[in-house]
Design an enzyme around this catalytic site. Structure first.
Site, PDB file in Angstrom:
ATOM      1  N   GLU A 196       3.953   5.998   2.089  1.00 46.55           N
ATOM      2  CA  GLU A 196       3.908   5.336   0.777  1.00 46.55           C
ATOM      3  C   GLU A 196       5.098   5.764  -0.086  1.00 46.55           C
ATOM      4  O   GLU A 196       4.942   6.271  -1.200  1.00 46.55           O
ATOM      5  CB  GLU A 196       2.569   5.609   0.067  1.00 46.55           C
ATOM      6  CG  GLU A 196       1.406   4.958   0.788  1.00 46.55           C
ATOM      7  CD  GLU A 196       0.111   4.855  -0.023  1.00 46.55           C
ATOM      8  OE1 GLU A 196       0.036   5.397  -1.137  1.00 46.55           O
ATOM      9  OE2 GLU A 196      -0.835   4.223   0.482  1.00 46.55           O
ATOM     10  N   GLU A 245      -3.597   3.584   7.376  1.00 50.47           N
ATOM     11  CA  GLU A 245      -4.660   4.003   6.437  1.00 50.47           C
ATOM     12  C   GLU A 245      -5.459   2.761   6.130  1.00 50.47           C
ATOM     13  O   GLU A 245      -4.898   1.766   5.642  1.00 50.47           O
ATOM     14  CB  GLU A 245      -4.080   4.561   5.131  1.00 50.47           C
ATOM     15  CG  GLU A 245      -3.432   5.906   5.293  1.00 50.47           C
ATOM     16  CD  GLU A 245      -3.001   6.523   3.955  1.00 50.47           C
ATOM     17  OE1 GLU A 245      -3.606   6.213   2.902  1.00 50.47           O
ATOM     18  OE2 GLU A 245      -2.045   7.312   3.992  1.00 50.47           O
TER      19      GLU A 245
HETATM   20  O1  AHR Z   1      -6.081   8.355   1.668  1.00 48.53           O
HETATM   21  C1  AHR Z   1      -5.856   8.832   0.380  1.00 48.53           C
HETATM   22  C2  AHR Z   1      -4.470   8.443  -0.142  1.00 48.53           C
HETATM   23  O2  AHR Z   1      -4.393   7.054  -0.253  1.00 48.53           O
HETATM   24  C3  AHR Z   1      -3.319   8.799   0.756  1.00 48.53           C
HETATM   25  O3  AHR Z   1      -2.897  10.106   0.600  1.00 48.53           O
HETATM   26  C4  AHR Z   1      -2.251   7.843   0.308  1.00 48.53           C
HETATM   27  O4  AHR Z   1      -1.330   7.550   1.332  1.00 48.53           O
HETATM   28  C5  AHR Z   1      -3.049   6.623  -0.134  1.00 48.53           C
HETATM   29  O5  AHR Z   1      -2.619   6.134  -1.343  1.00 48.53           O
END
Ligand code: AHR
Length: 497
Positions: free
Chosen positions: A173, A302
């Site tokens: 990110e 994710e």
């Molecule tokens: O999963 C929690 C957070 O969500 C992670 O650290 C980040 O990559 C995302 O915004």
């Protein structure tokens, strides 16, 4: 409703890595009840790693774990976490609660965890606050079997043989917590960093720098933002880019309490999960334009349902309960991954233990398998199977919010055909018929989980939601008939002759 599945019409392979998991240094995922108990812990452990967690993960055949973050990755300096544990300096986890970590779970411990689980590591490196040299050295430390300085350092720390690293993330990110970069800025950084994520096992062979080796996965954005995908795909040479990350968090609608919600939120969660498919498709269309041969994997590294934290959760710990509504999101999302199996080849559910849509919750020595855990167990027959398209001869009834009552996905692996199902109706059974073509079925079994949408497991009632055999099934010639209970998720395993 009647579906037709033809075993001879094989589609793309469902990469087992779409059944991967994501574990960040966040809350109680690694420390304080997560993987790391420490060697002196009274809890059963192997070299400090909790045995009950490893056993639970082995049982669902976890194929890969992404680590150490998330936002934490771009603040993690790997050299802080190697060498004798007693001399590792503690750090403050600035992203997640500002808590002190003793750094006892570092590179060697993570790789040991992967070996104990029998899965592959997917390590995410630091672009935001790191250096090219730091990332370069980490790869050398991990994967060089030769005599380089980092390989010698690894040996000094007790590991002679290099590890096998196939997936490596170049930041996380980086539009946000990983450096607040623009897409164009990150694309330049990626080109530079990825050059030094070297493919050590092939070094010295002809054109070693061109061999595919490690899949270098570029940081991406959420599914909504296609501009990032466009910029990365248009400005990074494809031979540097093994994968492109896309994050996909689903919200349950207006009712975001973890366990108290009406049926409306169950249906809204299904609507919101299905809505992600169009977003994936927009990103995939861009990837197809620049990469028609599909060499670059989409890595949904994710994903999951994001609900409210449980009351009393420490700041930044993201401890959430997990209900049949969470399982619904998981099942529909995995079905989406199957539908785009040619492009979506990596995915990691956020996050394994005690964080967000966890598969495991712990309290002291107790452990709970969540409904989402059971989805991964029920669907594991799809891992590395060839997808089989599902055609509807008579479509499922439409229920609340225009949803189909039943969602199916199918794959074949050797002599086993797997059909996973979701009955999206909270209260109505579904009579399903499936005509199997192109194969001779020899027998069928089915397992499922069900309960009301809010059903969940607790430490006092850990098996409120547990997999059971589906009894109302018959297989005559090539016709499978089953009565699916309401609010149910499961899978049929059909043995072929
Ligand atoms: O999963 C929690 C957070 O969500 C992670 O650290 C980040 O990559 C995302 O915004």
């Amino acid at each position: 409703m009647k579906a037709i599945i033809d075993a001879a019409q094989k589609g793309p392979r469902i990469n087992r890595h779409v059944y991967g998991h994501f574990s960040e240094h966040l809350g109680r995922c690694v420390y304080h009840g997560g993987y790391w108990a420490g060697e002196d812990s009274p809890l059963p452990n192997i070299r400090g790693i909790r045995t009950d967690i490893v056993e639970a993960m082995k049982a669902i055949q976890v194929p890969s774990i992404r680590w150490p973050g998330g936002c934490f990755a771009d603040d993690y300096h790997w050299m802080d976490g190697i060498g004798p544990r007693e001399s590792r300096a503690p750090i403050v986890n600035v992203h997640w609660g500002g808590v002190l970590e003793n750094n006892h779970f570092g590179t060697h411990e993570f790789m040991d965890l992967c070996e104990q689980v029998g899965c592959e590591p997917y390590i995410c490196g630091n672009v935001g606050s790191g250096t090219v040299r730091e990332m370069r050295d980490w790869i050398e430390y991990l994967s060089d079997g030769g005599q380089s300085p980092m390989a010698r350092l690894r040996r000094q720390n007790g590991k002679d043989k290099a590890w096998d690293i196939r997936m490596f993330g170049v930041g996380n990110e980086n539009w946000g917590c990983g450096g607040f970069m623009t897409a164009a800025q990150y694309a330049q950084e990626f080109r530079k960093y990825a050059t030094y994520v070297r493919n050590y096992p092939d070094m010295g062979k002809a054109n070693w720098w061109q061999t595919p080796g490690i899949m270098k996965i570029a940081g991406g954005t959420n599914t909504e933002n296609t501009e990032w995908t466009e910029t990365l795909m248009s400005s990074v040479p494809l031979r540097l880019l093994g994968g492109l990350s896309v994050h996909c968090y689903v919200k349950p609608g207006a009712e975001s309490d973890g366990v108290r919600f009406s049926d409306d939120s169950w249906y809204q969660t299904a609507v919101n999960t299905y809505a992600k498919e169009a977003q994936f498709k927009r990103n995939i269309d861009i990837m197809d334009r620049y990469d028609p041969d599909q060499t670059v994997a989409m890595a949904v590294d994710e994903w999951g349902l994001w609900v409210d934290n449980e009351p009393g959760t420490a700041p930044g710990y993201l401890y959430q309960q997990n209900t049949m509504r969470s399982a619904l999101c998981a099942a529909l999302m995995l079905h989406t991954f199957h539908r785009y199996a040619d492009r979506i080849r990596v995915a990691n559910l956020a996050q394994t233990i005690n964080v967000l849509q966890a598969i495991l919750l712990t309290e002291g020595s107790r452990i709970v398998r969540t409904p989402t855990y059971h989805v991964f167990d029920l669907f594991k027959g799809h891992q590395d199977g060839d997808s089989l398209p599902v055609q509807w001869e008579k479509a499922p009834d439409t229920i609340e919010k225009g949803l189909p009552q039943v969602d199916l996905s199918s794959s074949i692996s050797g002599e086993m055909l797997t059909i996973s199902f979701v009955n999206l109706s909270a209260w109505q059974e579904a009579n399903l018929r499936v005509e199997l073509r192109g194969a001779s079925p020899r027998g069928v079994s089915g397992r499922f989980i069900s309960g009301e949408p809010t059903a969940h497991n607790t430490f006092d009632r850990p098996d409120r939601v547990a997999a059971a055999a589906l009894r109302a099934i018959s297989l005559q010639d090539s016709l499978l008939c089953a009565c699916l209970p309401p609010c149910a998720i499961g899978a049929f395993e059909i043995r072929l002759g």
